[in-house]
Design an enzyme around this catalytic site. Sequence first.
Site, PDB file in Angstrom:
ATOM      1  CE  LYS A 151      -3.341   1.158   3.287  1.00 29.53           C
ATOM      2  NZ  LYS A 151      -4.456   0.648   4.174  1.00 29.53           N
TER       3      LYS A 151
ATOM      4  CD  GLN B  20      -6.904  -7.188  -0.781  1.00 26.07           C
ATOM      5  OE1 GLN B  20      -6.988  -7.300   0.368  1.00 26.07           O
ATOM      6  NE2 GLN B  20      -7.697  -6.441  -1.080  1.00 26.07           N
TER       7      GLN B  20
ATOM      8  CG  ASP C  50      27.249  12.713 -13.986  1.00 29.85           C
ATOM      9  OD1 ASP C  50      26.821  13.543 -13.157  1.00 29.85           O
ATOM     10  OD2 ASP C  50      27.162  11.315 -13.697  1.00 29.85           O
TER      11      ASP C  50
HETATM   12  C1  SPV Z   1      24.468   8.638 -10.407  1.00 29.65           C
HETATM   13  O1  SPV Z   1      23.475   7.890 -10.973  1.00 29.65           O
HETATM   14  O2  SPV Z   1      24.700   9.734 -11.047  1.00 29.65           O
HETATM   15  C2  SPV Z   1      25.439   8.098  -9.758  1.00 29.65           C
HETATM   16  C3  SPV Z   1      25.759   6.602  -9.785  1.00 29.65           C
HETATM   17  O3  SPV Z   1      26.202   8.952  -9.166  1.00 29.65           O
HETATM   18  S1  SPV Z   1      26.913   6.191 -11.083  1.00 29.65           S
HETATM   19  O4  SPV Z   1      26.398   6.678 -12.167  1.00 29.65           O
HETATM   20  O5  SPV Z   1      27.153   4.941 -10.926  1.00 29.65           O
HETATM   21  O6  SPV Z   1      28.276   6.858 -10.572  1.00 29.65           O
HETATM   22 MG    MG Z   2      26.299  10.732 -10.027  1.00 29.35          MG
END
Ligand code: SPV
Ligand code: MG
Length: 669
Positions: free
Chosen positions: A282, A336, A442
Site C-alpha cells: 500500500k 488479493q 554528468d
Molecule cells: C548517478 O547515478 O549519477 C551516480 C551513480 O552517481 S553512478 O552513475 O554509478 O556513478
Molecule cells: Mg552521480
Amino acid sequence: MKALILNSGLGSRMGALTKEHPKCMTEIAPGETILSRQLRLLAAAGVREAVITTGYYDGVLQDYARSLGLPLELTFVNNPRYRETNYIYSIYCARELLQDDDLILMHGDLVFEGRVLDRVLKSPTSCMTVSSTLPLPEKDFKAVVRNGFVRKVGIEFFDEAMAAQALYRLKREDWRRWLEKIAVFCESGRTGVYAENALNELEGAANIAALDVKDALCAEIDNAEDLAMVTERLKETENKTVYCCFSTDIIHGGHIAIIRKAQMLGRLIIGVLSDEAVSSFKRFPLVPASERRIMFENIAGVSRVVEQNSLSYRENLLKLKPDYVVHGDDWCTGFQKPIRDEVIEVLASYGGELVEFPYATDPKYKEIQARQRADLAMPDLRRGRLKRLLAMKGLVTAMEAHDGLTGLVVENTVVHQEGGARQFDAMWLSSLCDSTAKGKPDIELVDMTSRFRTIDDIMEVTTKPIIFDGDTGGLTEHFVYTVRSLERMGVSMVIIEDKTGLKKNSLFGTEVRQTQDSIEHFCEKIRAGKKAQRTGEFMICARIESLILEQGMADALDRAFAFTEAGADAIMIHSRKKDPSEICEFIEKFREKDTTTPIVLVPTSFNSVTEEEWKKRGANIIIYANQLMRAAVPAIQRAAESILTHHRAEECDAMLMPFKEIIRLIPEE
Ligand code: SPV
Ligand code: MG
C-alpha cells in the site's frame, strides 16, 4: 430498508418471565435481551430505521429500547387491541409507516445468528428463513416450499413442508401485495389469525424464496424450555472466535461497521498488519504497528489484538484456528485473490469459515485515503521516513527518478508475487540521469537550482523518500547551504563522493582524469554538513571512490572509518567491475569493525547479486541508479528511426502506448 418487529403480544407461555415486561425484554445472555440483540444486529448490518409494534407493557418497552442508545431511528406503534387480536392487527395499525420501503420483518421473540441476518439481507429476492435440517415442529410454523419458493406458511401444513421462522426480507412490491391482503383481513374483522393467513391467500404471488439456514441458530422463544436452549446455543456462539485483519492507520465508520458485524459471530481477534507488510502493498503507514495495535485494543468488544507479519493469513490462522475469518468482498478479484484463496484453503483444513461483507466504497473514505497520501508527501513527514524504513526493513531499495513521470513510475509500480507485494521504498535522484535528461554531461554542470527544480517536480506527485546524488558536494562553503535546502525540501539523504576538481561519472573509472579528495578535506566537508543540518532525520552519506580509481581495498576501508568518525550517517562503496567480489570483501571487512552504519550500494555493473543476498552480507540500501533512463532511450530512438524509415508513423504504432492510455496516464486530482 426498514425493520418491522412485532412486539405487541402477551407472551403468556413464558409464565413469570413476562410478569413485569414484554417477552422481548427477556434476558438471553448477560446484559443482552432478545430485543437488544435484534436491534444491535440490525444496526450492525446497516439498517437505520425500525418500527416496533407494542401493546403489552408498551411504556416499559419504549423506554428500554430507547435506553439502548443504538444508531437506529425507532418508531413505536401501539396496538390498542393487543389482548384480543393477533399480530396481523398490529401490522395493520402500522401500515402507514410501511408502504414505501423494502422490509425486514421479524417476530419479537426471534433469536438468530448474525450470519443468518446477513444472508437474509443479501437475498436478491424476498425470502423467509426455513431449515432443511430441523425436524418439522408439531405446533410451530412450517412453510410449504415448491421450486424454492414459499407457497404457504402456517402451523397446520406438513406435506412438502420445512420448519420455518418468521424472519422475512420483503421487496417493496411483494410486501405491498401482502399488506393489502392484511388490510382486507383486518377490515373484514379477521384479526385473530396470523398475518400469514393473508399471505397464503396470495398463492405464492408474494414471490418469497425459502432461505435455508440449516443448523444456524434462528429460533423463537415461546417458553422457558426454548429460552434454556437459546441461551445454551448463544454461549456456544460466544465461544467461537473470529479473525479480522486490518492495515489501516485510521479507523473510520466503515471499519467499525465490519468490526461490529464480526463481533456478532463470536470473540473477535484482530490482526494488525506489520509496518513492513503494509508498506509492501500500500504505502508507508502513517501510524506504526505498535500504535495501531493500541488503537484496536481500545475498541469495545475486541477481545485480542495480534500482529500479522505478512499479507498471507496462513501463519496466524494456523496458530489461532479461528472459527471465522471476516473480510470485505473487495478481495475476490485483483492482487488479493491469491491471499483469499489461501485463506479458504487453510480454513478448510480445520473446518473454519470465511464470511465476507460488502466493501465500504463511501466517497468520504476515499477522501480520507487521499488525505493520508497527501500527508505522506509533506516534507516533514517524508524526510525521516528513510531512517524509519532502514530500521524497519534492514534493506531498502531506491529506484532512479529524474522527472515527475519517472517519479510516478517509482511511486506506483507494484509487483505481486507469491501472495505478497513488492515495490521500491525510495527514489534516487541521480546526477547522471538528471543531466542526461537535459542533454548535458554528468560533470556538475547542471546547477543546484535546476537540480532542486527536479526534486520539486518529483515531490509534487510522489510520497516516497528521496536520496539525492550530491556529486562532490562542491565547496564546503556551498555544501552547508545545499544541506539546509535539501533538508528543508524534505529530502532524506544526500550522498557526496570523495572527489575534487572536475567530477566525471564514476563509471568512466580511470579512463578519464579524476582526482580523489584527501581524507582530511572530505572529513571536514562531512563535519560542516552535519553541523549545518537542523533535524536529526536528514542523513549525509559519504561515497568512497577508491575502488573506482584503483586505490585499493585498504584505502577504501581507511576512508570508510574516517568518514564515519567524521559523522557520516552512511557509507557508499562503489565499483565498476562486473564481478561483485571487491564489494563483498569491502562489506565483510567494514562490518568486522562497524556493524551499524548503513552501507549503500549502486549495483549497476555488479548486478548479478539479489537484494536478499546483499542483505545477508550486510548491505542496507540498494540503488538502481539509471535503469529507467536506459530503458527509455533505446525505446524512443527506435520510434524515431521507424518514422524516418517509413516516412510515416503507422509502423511504429505497435511499439507505442495507445493514445487513449497516454491521455489517461496521469489522473486529474
Ligand atoms: C548517478 O547515478 O549519477 C551516480 C551513480 O552517481 S553512478 O552513475 O554509478 O556513478
Ligand atoms: Mg552521480
